[in-house]
Design a protein around this motif. Structure first.
Motif: not given
Length: 334
Positions: A235-264
């Motif tokens: 139920g966790d939500i993943y959002v590509t935050d296009w112009l902030n250059n990251r993916v944000q991970v939210l809990s099922p009720d929309g609370r911020f969990i973490t962000q992924l900015s790249g580890d290529h």
């Protein structure tokens, strides 16, 4: 003394690997706009390329361990062709659906990439489309189409018959301003990336508004043109935050969990290309001399998908690659 676990989890994400390299054909991708995960660890990347390089407009198929499989589709207006492709989705039988915002249609291919059919008519009436964007096949055998410039979501049968719609232009609950990405949770609820309103909206399976998450900005929980969204098995939500250059991970009720900015780290296909191009190795060394970590970061991520194994696959648009993460969960001692 007893130990109790109350179903809470501490989520961590570890970078796994990258897939792909910049190519206009064959084993690469060029300006990918969406991805879909199929059976047997297949990954389908929808490439938009450039208008002056139509040879790069197609779908590229990889395996999750970065074996090139095939490509299908081409530039044009004929059957099985695309002009401005926007989104890709796969049904339970492995059929592939591709939206095209220039042609205002959905093209259908079988699992082998062979063209099957197309449907869609330009307009604003029920069942008509104006710049279709995100696609999502539902568990009950329908397909949801984000009808971007009509500011709504429409539901169709898989062969293109109109079923229902929800949404209208605005910034109130349940309204949209050029929506883009869409994801469906296990319970059937629908998440929509409300692009110009810089938020995610949640709806019931029947299209009733339930909640909105986010606002404009660059802090955690804020968005700058979100364009992709999906929901994992927890139920966790993943959002590509296009112009902030990251993916944000939210809990099922929309609370911020973490962000992924790249580890290529350079992919297997990328290494093969460098090994055959010594000049490119020297150019990379010069380009990253002042900041060796520069290449790790995401630039304009535009799609994210998860699978049953807890893998998170992110389309790193400008860098022409996928970054793959593994979700790890440990129960929290309470």
């Amino acid at each position: 003394m007893s130990t109790h676990f109350f179903g809470l989890t501490n989520r961590t994400y570890s970078y796994s690997h990258s897939i792909g390299r910049a190519e206009f054909s064959g084993s690469g991708m060029r300006n990918g706009v969406d991805l879909a995960l199929g059976a047997d660890d297949m990954v389908y990347v929808l490439n938009r390329s450039y208008e002056n390089r139509p040879d790069g407009i197609h779908v590229t198929v990889f395996t999750m361990d970065e074996q090139y499989v095939s490509e299908f589709g081409s530039a044009g207006e004929g059957d099985g062709q695309f002009v401005w492709p926007t989104s890709i989705s796969i049904d339970a039988k492995g059929n592939v659906y591709v939206a095209d915002e220039w042609l205002n249609r959905i093209s259908v291919f079988n699992a082998d990439g062979e063209f099957q059919s197309k449907w869609g008519t330009a307009g604003s009436g029920d069942g008509e489309l104006d710049r279709p964007a995100g696609l999502a096949v539902t568990s009950d055998g329908h397909i949801l189409v984000v009808d971007s410039r009509n500011h709504r979501v429409q539901k169709f049968t898989l062969d293109g018959k109109f079923v229902s719609k929800f949404g209208s232009l605005g910034d109130g609950p349940g309204q949209f301003n050029m929506p883009w990405g869409i994801g469906v949770a296990a319970d059937g609820s629908i998440l929509v990336a409300d692009w110009r309103n810089d938020r995610i909206q949640q709806f019931s399976a029947g299209g009733q508004w339930q909640a909105s998450f986010g606002q404009s900005g660059s802090n955690v929980g804020q968005f700058n043109r979100p364009n992709g969204v999906c929901v994992d098995k927890d139920g966790d939500i993943y959002v590509t935050d296009w112009l902030n250059n990251r993916v944000q991970v939210l809990s099922p009720d929309g609370r911020f969990i973490t962000q992924l900015s790249g580890d290529h780290e350079i992919s297997k296909l990328g290494r093969e290309k460098l090994q055959s191009n010594p000049d490119m190795i020297r150019q990379r060394a010069l380009a990253y001399a002042n900041d060796p970590t520069y290449d790790k970061a995401m630039v304009h991520p535009c799609a994210v998908k998860t699978d049953a194994k807890g893998r998170v696959v992110i389309l790193d648009h400008t860098r022409n690659r996928l970054q793959v993460y593994q979700k790890d969960q440990e129960p929290v001692l309470v």
